[in-house]
Each structure stands twice: as C-alpha cells, then as structure tokens.
Write an enzyme that holds these catalytic residues in place. Structure first.
Site, PDB file in Angstrom:
ATOM      1  N   ASP A 276      -7.882  -7.477   0.266  1.00 35.02           N
ATOM      2  CA  ASP A 276      -6.948  -7.662   1.383  1.00 35.02           C
ATOM      3  C   ASP A 276      -7.696  -7.276   2.648  1.00 35.02           C
ATOM      4  O   ASP A 276      -8.575  -6.405   2.625  1.00 35.02           O
ATOM      5  CB  ASP A 276      -5.707  -6.767   1.235  1.00 35.02           C
TER       6      ASP A 276
ATOM      7  N   ASP B  15       0.849  -1.187   0.000  1.00 38.69           N
ATOM      8  CA  ASP B  15       0.000   0.000   0.000  1.00 38.69           C
ATOM      9  C   ASP B  15       0.885   1.238   0.000  1.00 38.69           C
ATOM     10  O   ASP B  15       2.090   1.164   0.251  1.00 38.69           O
ATOM     11  CB  ASP B  15      -0.940  -0.022   1.205  1.00 38.69           C
TER      12      ASP B  15
END
Length: 315
Positions: A206, A28
């Site tokens: 996720d 991320d």
C-alpha cells in the site's frame, strides 16, 4: 476512530455499506499515526494516549481497542497495533519498540479471536519490526511466525532509509515468514520498490505514492516518471502513452495536462491520479502474469529497460 467514529460506521452497516465498496478492505491499526503524531501522544506498555487533531480531546488506543475499532469498521484485513519508529535510530530504541510490538501482537491476536474475527472470514496480520537491524528483524519475524496470524506485514521500512537497506531487510525477513500466508510490505512504494520487493517474496503493498504524485504533477508510465510541471511539455501535443488502456494517459495531450497542473486546476490532479493508479494496476497485472508464466526475472529486466530508455524527448 475520531471521525465519523467506529461505532457510528458499525451502526451504518460497516465500511463496505457506508462507502459502497463491495471489495476487500484493509485497515491499519494506528501504529503509523503513533509515530507521525509523536508530539501529541504518550506511549506506555498499555497503549497510546493522544490528543485529537480535530478538537484536542484525549483518547487512548490499546491493542485491544485498535482491533475492536477495525472489527466495528468491518474490514477484511486488519493490523495489530505496533510501534513504528523513524530511521535512523539507536539499536536500544529499535529493540525496545520491536519487543513492545511483539507483546502487543499477542494481545491483538487474543482480542481478534475473542471477537470472532476468524469466523467472520476476516484476517489479522502481525507486523514485523526491527528497524534496519538484521538480528532484530529476524527475531521479530521468527516470533510472529509462531503466532496464528492470517498474514504478516513488514513495517517500519520506507521511513527514511535507503532502498538498499529496505531490500536487505526483506532478504532477511521473507524467508523466515510462512510460505502459505501473505506478506505485506507497508507503505511501499515506487514501481521500482515494488518489482524488487516482489522478487524477494512480498505479495501486498500500500502507498500514497500514486495519488500524492498525481496531485503534484508527477506521473508513472512505462517510460518512467514524467514531471508535467516541466515547461518542455507546454506545447507537446502527444499523449502520455498512446498505447495505454487508461483514457487519461491516452486521450489528453501533455500540453493540456501541463496547463492543468500549472494552473492548479483540480482536474489536473484527478487525471494524473487516474494515470498513476492505472499504471500501478497494469504493473501489478504484469507481475502476476509473469510469475504465472515463470518469467519474472525477464519481466523485471524488460520493465526496467523501459524506464531507463524513457521518453527522452519529453521526460
């Protein structure tokens, strides 16, 4: 970025070598931490300045630096820097954050290409924002779809809104994103969230749910969610699921798992995490098989029927 540091990881061969993980790695951008660390950061057009949660030192995260860090880590799938805000929020604030994220998307893409990311077999995803506002979500999706990203993330959901709102946003966003590139719903979710989102065109997920739930005595099974902290499991000799391929679900009694959870033994969290990760993997394999066979709607109905029927004697 802060520990052990992207440059150090790069010197040690990147994440694949550092962590001995030969498979795909997704990272991320730091956008979620921009939201979660709101008390110790300052956001401007340039980027975000924040204080380290480790030693209080001051740092700056820009779209360019975020992509640079992910490149140093050597991740295969990278995210643009975005601003994710909590819901509910005023429309003016949602619009401001969405427009800023679009400008940061263009800057992130330029840096990614300058670093040669596409030539390294890596991908950068743009992140759709817009909160729970249908018009803003559509604007974000359309503008990102015009940029040459390898995939598209849907961010800013599962941050406080009801599931129905999340699914409504997916109904709007997914048809506007390219059909030939992956769609990734960030931070989601429960098994029910996943099967409903796949039905709307989402490919990737996720979530900390399998591991966090396991640490707190919760397991996901084909019978639904089971709370091992519940006293009714204290003398139950049955396994969680005698038909499971997962040894932790198949070979240990509920009584033993209950004991480990109540005694706060680390092994309890480990075994229940194993159960959950195995169930999620099984669920995703079932989803892929059902799509290949052209019977996804039947699969969802059968799966939900199993959750609803449950294991009444022990849940």
């Amino acid at each position: 970025m802060l520990r052990p540091g992207a440059e150090r990881v790069a010197r040690l061969g990147g994440l694949h070598e550092f962590a001995r993980w030969p498979h795909t790695i997704l990272t991320d951008s730091g956008g979620f931490q921009v939201m979660s660390l709101a008390q110790i950061r300052k956001l401007t057009e340039t980027g975000v300045t924040f204080r380290s949660h480790i030693d209080g030192s001051r740092h700056e995260m820009t779209p360019e630096r975020s992509v640079e860090i992910q490149g140093l880590l050597g991740s295969d799938i990278q995210m643009q820097l975005d601003e994710c805000i909590r819901l509910p929020a005023e429309r003016k604030e949602i619009d401001r954050a969405m427009q800023l994220s679009l400008r940061w998307a263009a800057r992130s893409r330029a840096k990614f290409e300058a670093m040669g990311g596409p030539g390294k077999g890596q991908g950068l995803y743009g992140i759709v924002q817009g909160g729970d506002d249908a018009e803003l979500r559509a604007t974000s999706a359309r503008e990102l779809a015009a940029m040459p990203f390898e995939g598209f993330s849907i961010g800013g959901l599962a941050v406080g809104e009801p599931q129905a709102v999340m699914l409504q946003m997916l109904d709007i966003v997914c048809p506007l994103l390219p059909q030939d590139r992956p769609r990734y719903l960030m931070g989601v979710g429960t098994p029910d969230d996943i099967v409903e989102s796949v039905a709307r065109g989402v490919d990737q997920f996720d979530c900390v749910m399998p591991t966090r739930a396991g640490r707190h005595g919760q397991v996901f099974t084909r019978f639904g969610r089971i709370n091992l902290r519940n006293a009714r499991h204290a003398e139950d000799p049955r396994p969680l699921d005698e038909a499971s391929d997962c040894p932790a679900a198949r070979d240990y009694s509920r009584a033993y798992l209950h004991h480990l959870v109540r005694a706060e033994e680390a092994l309890g969290a480990m075994l229940l995490t194993w159960v959950n990760v195995a169930y999620y993997q099984s669920l995703m394999q079932g989803i892929r098989d059902a799509i290949e066979a052209g019977r996804y709607a039947d699969f969802v109905a059968e799966t939900k029927a199993g959750w609803a029927r449950g294991d009444i004697a022990a849940v």
